[in-house]
Design an enzyme around this catalytic site. Structure first.
Site, PDB file in Angstrom:
ATOM      1  N   LYS A  46      31.584  35.895  49.697  1.00 36.39           N
ATOM      2  CA  LYS A  46      31.188  37.086  48.916  1.00 36.39           C
ATOM      3  C   LYS A  46      29.663  37.249  48.906  1.00 36.39           C
ATOM      4  O   LYS A  46      29.134  38.324  49.189  1.00 36.39           O
ATOM      5  CB  LYS A  46      31.735  36.948  47.489  1.00 36.39           C
ATOM      6  CG  LYS A  46      31.296  38.041  46.554  1.00 36.39           C
ATOM      7  CD  LYS A  46      31.795  39.414  46.963  1.00 36.39           C
ATOM      8  CE  LYS A  46      31.073  40.501  46.189  1.00 36.39           C
ATOM      9  NZ  LYS A  46      31.417  41.833  46.599  1.00 36.39           N
ATOM     10  N   CYS A  91      25.537  45.095  42.121  1.00 35.61           N
ATOM     11  CA  CYS A  91      25.876  43.948  42.973  1.00 35.61           C
ATOM     12  C   CYS A  91      24.720  43.442  43.838  1.00 35.61           C
ATOM     13  O   CYS A  91      24.326  42.288  43.716  1.00 35.61           O
ATOM     14  CB  CYS A  91      27.066  44.300  43.856  1.00 35.61           C
ATOM     15  SG  CYS A  91      28.577  44.485  42.903  1.00 35.61           S
TER      16      CYS A  91
HETATM   17  P1  NAD Z   1      31.749  45.428  34.214  1.00 31.99           P
HETATM   18  O1  NAD Z   1      30.557  45.024  33.429  1.00 31.99           O
HETATM   19  O2  NAD Z   1      31.954  46.856  34.581  1.00 31.99           O
HETATM   20  O3  NAD Z   1      33.072  44.938  33.454  1.00 31.99           O
HETATM   21  C1  NAD Z   1      33.235  43.660  32.918  1.00 31.99           C
HETATM   22  C2  NAD Z   1      34.169  43.765  31.712  1.00 31.99           C
HETATM   23  O4  NAD Z   1      34.501  42.444  31.274  1.00 31.99           O
HETATM   24  C3  NAD Z   1      33.554  44.471  30.498  1.00 31.99           C
HETATM   25  O5  NAD Z   1      34.389  45.547  30.112  1.00 31.99           O
HETATM   26  C4  NAD Z   1      33.508  43.390  29.417  1.00 31.99           C
HETATM   27  O6  NAD Z   1      33.721  43.894  28.111  1.00 31.99           O
HETATM   28  C5  NAD Z   1      34.638  42.482  29.855  1.00 31.99           C
HETATM   29  N1  NAD Z   1      34.578  41.114  29.327  1.00 31.99           N
HETATM   30  C6  NAD Z   1      33.534  40.256  29.321  1.00 31.99           C
HETATM   31  N2  NAD Z   1      33.895  39.077  28.792  1.00 31.99           N
HETATM   32  C7  NAD Z   1      35.207  39.173  28.461  1.00 31.99           C
HETATM   33  C8  NAD Z   1      36.158  38.288  27.912  1.00 31.99           C
HETATM   34  N3  NAD Z   1      35.859  37.018  27.567  1.00 31.99           N
HETATM   35  N4  NAD Z   1      37.426  38.719  27.708  1.00 31.99           N
HETATM   36  C9  NAD Z   1      37.767  39.990  28.048  1.00 31.99           C
HETATM   37  N5  NAD Z   1      36.914  40.860  28.601  1.00 31.99           N
HETATM   38  C10 NAD Z   1      35.639  40.461  28.798  1.00 31.99           C
HETATM   39  O7  NAD Z   1      31.712  44.525  35.531  1.00 31.99           O
HETATM   40  P2  NAD Z   1      32.180  44.943  37.014  1.00 31.99           P
HETATM   41  O8  NAD Z   1      31.198  45.852  37.644  1.00 31.99           O
HETATM   42  O9  NAD Z   1      33.623  45.327  36.980  1.00 31.99           O
HETATM   43  O10 NAD Z   1      32.032  43.534  37.757  1.00 31.99           O
HETATM   44  C11 NAD Z   1      32.892  42.446  37.480  1.00 31.99           C
HETATM   45  C12 NAD Z   1      32.634  41.349  38.499  1.00 31.99           C
HETATM   46  O11 NAD Z   1      33.010  41.802  39.803  1.00 31.99           O
HETATM   47  C13 NAD Z   1      31.169  40.932  38.616  1.00 31.99           C
HETATM   48  O12 NAD Z   1      31.103  39.554  38.888  1.00 31.99           O
HETATM   49  C14 NAD Z   1      30.684  41.698  39.808  1.00 31.99           C
HETATM   50  O13 NAD Z   1      29.593  41.074  40.458  1.00 31.99           O
HETATM   51  C15 NAD Z   1      31.904  41.702  40.694  1.00 31.99           C
HETATM   52  N6  NAD Z   1      31.995  42.835  41.635  1.00 31.99           N
HETATM   53  C16 NAD Z   1      31.649  44.080  41.216  1.00 31.99           C
HETATM   54  C17 NAD Z   1      31.777  45.150  42.110  1.00 31.99           C
HETATM   55  C18 NAD Z   1      31.378  46.538  41.686  1.00 31.99           C
HETATM   56  O14 NAD Z   1      31.341  47.424  42.555  1.00 31.99           O
HETATM   57  N7  NAD Z   1      31.090  46.805  40.427  1.00 31.99           N
HETATM   58  C19 NAD Z   1      32.258  44.940  43.399  1.00 31.99           C
HETATM   59  C20 NAD Z   1      32.646  43.664  43.771  1.00 31.99           C
HETATM   60  C21 NAD Z   1      32.508  42.608  42.873  1.00 31.99           C
END
Ligand code: NAD
Length: 434
Positions: A206, A262
């Site tokens: 990743k 990201c």
């Molecule tokens: P985000 O911030 O949009 O969402 C994360 C969610 O997790 C939030 O709603 C938060 O309230 C919730 N959360 C945090 N702690 C929690 C807990 N203990 N219990 C329940 N819910 C909890 O994040 P995202 O953009 O969806 O990214 C998530 C992961 O995926 C990251 O590691 C990111 O690097 C990775 N990622 C993101 C993308 C992208 O395009 N956004 C693409 C690939 C990978």
């Protein structure tokens, strides 16, 4: 299958909707009560093309549920997918692991039968081992495996990428866990390549992929600087390069620098991980520095166009970090706007989806236009900062009458240079000199 998804953000929500559409029973768990209440009442909490329709369908069919209770989500699940955030740590810039570790601790007591905990969040190499330890500590009798299941979706294309991924990578340290993931991805069989590797390799894939794409963007941006000096045209150069299958035409759009939630954080985390284990990654370090500098250089280009103008008014087209999303995290547009404000410019900005998110950060420091046409009113220069293709349909011939000075800094190369010249604009774009 019964699936629990922890975290309903840009990754968790489309993933939940996607798996529910295959007939799985999916429960999305989030700590954020406002989000869960909105989702329970049928309101999407983020913008993704095509998501709303499918979300309403699967939620209506009872296949997708939302809760703030870890117990209700995790109990009885075959697979628990971690999709919580891993933002940069405010002090160290490494991936902040507190949400992953907290989620592992919170879910552990509810593992009552064999369960695969699949980590979709982007996490440093070795996190699988840590998550395993945390779960064991909090539930010594739990029957579970932890796998790495990195997510490669692109915001703005999250659903399309969910249904047609280039590949699915899974890092599983035993065959039993790998079998569960094969079952989860059974609808993709024969349609996409599934790669099973060691857990640490999967975690590395990743970061290695994101860092490579960030370097590709930085490379084409540096090539654009060269084109400007040498009299070449970056769009033609990128086209010629991209036709070579070894290079490919993706991520060759020169612009104001990469952003989003990201690339900036993942390149930084990769460089720091490498430093910790004594591997030198000079290319990634240069990319990080070069990309940071680029955003300021772009802001300065805009300011150069209004040099000598008293109280310059800048009309901004686009605030999202790219088109197709409402996400402004680490958006080049937002960083450029912040720099323009620092230098005393007045800003009126428009975005098709991201104005509310921008308002949460910038408040009333800028004006938010209701229509793209409105930013032309009294503007000394128009700055095009996000590649919404819809901007290209604006009627420039009539809008130019509203401007104080006819100038445009097109940092996404959306408008037709010769047309803009014909309309009497002082017009600059990326990677082309006039
Ligand atoms: P985000 O911030 O949009 O969402 C994360 C969610 O997790 C939030 O709603 C938060 O309230 C919730 N959360 C945090 N702690 C929690 C807990 N203990 N219990 C329940 N819910 C909890 O994040 P995202 O953009 O969806 O990214 C998530 C992961 O995926 C990251 O590691 C990111 O690097 C990775 N990622 C993101 C993308 C992208 O395009 N956004 C693409 C690939 C990978």
């Amino acid at each position: 299958m019964k699936i629990a998804i922890i975290g309903t953000g840009y990754v968790g929500l489309p993933t939940g909707v996607g798996f529910a559409s295959f007939g799985n029973d999916v429960v999305c768990v989030d700590k954020d009560e406002n989000k869960i209440h909105a989702l329970q009442s049928g309101k999407l909490t983020l913008y993704e093309d095509g998501l709303e329709e499918l979300f309403l369908k699967v939620a209506g069919d009872g296949k997708l549920k939302f809760t703030t209770s870890m117990k209700d989500g995790v109990q009885g699940a075959d697979v628990v997918i971690l999709a919580v955030g891993t933002p940069p740590h405010p002090e160290t810039n490494e991936a902040d692991m507190r949400y992953i570790y907290a989620a592992a601790q919170e879910l552990a007591p509810f593992l009552k039968k064999y369960t695969v905990v699949a980590n979709k969040s982007t996490v440093p190499v070795g996190t699988g081992d840590e998550v395993e330890k945390i779960i064991k500590k909090n539930n010594p009798t739990a029957d579970f495996d932890v796998v790495s299941l990195p997510e490669f979706l692109r915001e703005g294309y999250a659903l399309a990428d969910f249904f047609a991924p280039d590949r699915v990578v899974c890092g599983a340290n035993n065959a039993k866990a790998a079998e569960v993931i094969k079952k989860l991805y059974a609808p993709f069989e024969g349609k996409t390549q599934m790669l099973f590797v060691k857990r640490k390799s999967s975690e590395t894939i990743k970061y290695a992929s994101n860092a490579f794409l960030a370097m590709k963007i930085h490379y084409i941006n540096e090539m654009a600087n060269f084109c400007e000096k040498a009299g070449a045209d970056i769009d033609e150069v990128a086209l010629g390069m991209g036709l070579d299958k070894r290079i490919g035409n993706k991520f060759l759009n020169a612009g104001p620098g990469y952003g989003g939630s990201c690339f900036p954080k993942d390149t930084m985390a990769m460089a720091l991980m490498a430093q910790k284990c004594g591997a030198n990654m000079s290319l990634i370090k240069q990319t990080i520095e070069g990309n940071k500098a680029r955003k300021l250089q772009m802001a300065e280009r805009i300011l150069d166009m209004v040099k000598g103008v008293e109280n310059p008014k800048i009309g901004v087209l686009g605030l999202a970090f790219k088109n197709g999303t409402d996400d402004v995290r680490q958006s080049p547009a937002m960083e450029i706007v912040a720099h323009l404000l620092e230098k005393g410019a007045k800003i009126n900005a428009f975005d098709y989806q991201a104005s509310d998110n921008a308002k949460n950060i910038l408040g009333d420091k800028i004006e938010y236009a209701r229509l793209p046409e409105d930013v032309f009113e009294g503007a000394d220069v128009i700055a095009v900062l996000t590649e919404w293709q819809e901007f290209n349909t604006l009627n420039i011939q009539s809008l130019k009458q509203k401007m104080r000075h006819k100038k445009m800094a097109d940092l996404r190369n959306i408008f037709d240079a010769s047309q803009m010249k014909k309309e009497g604009f002082e017009y600059i774009r990326i990677g082309q000199s006039f």
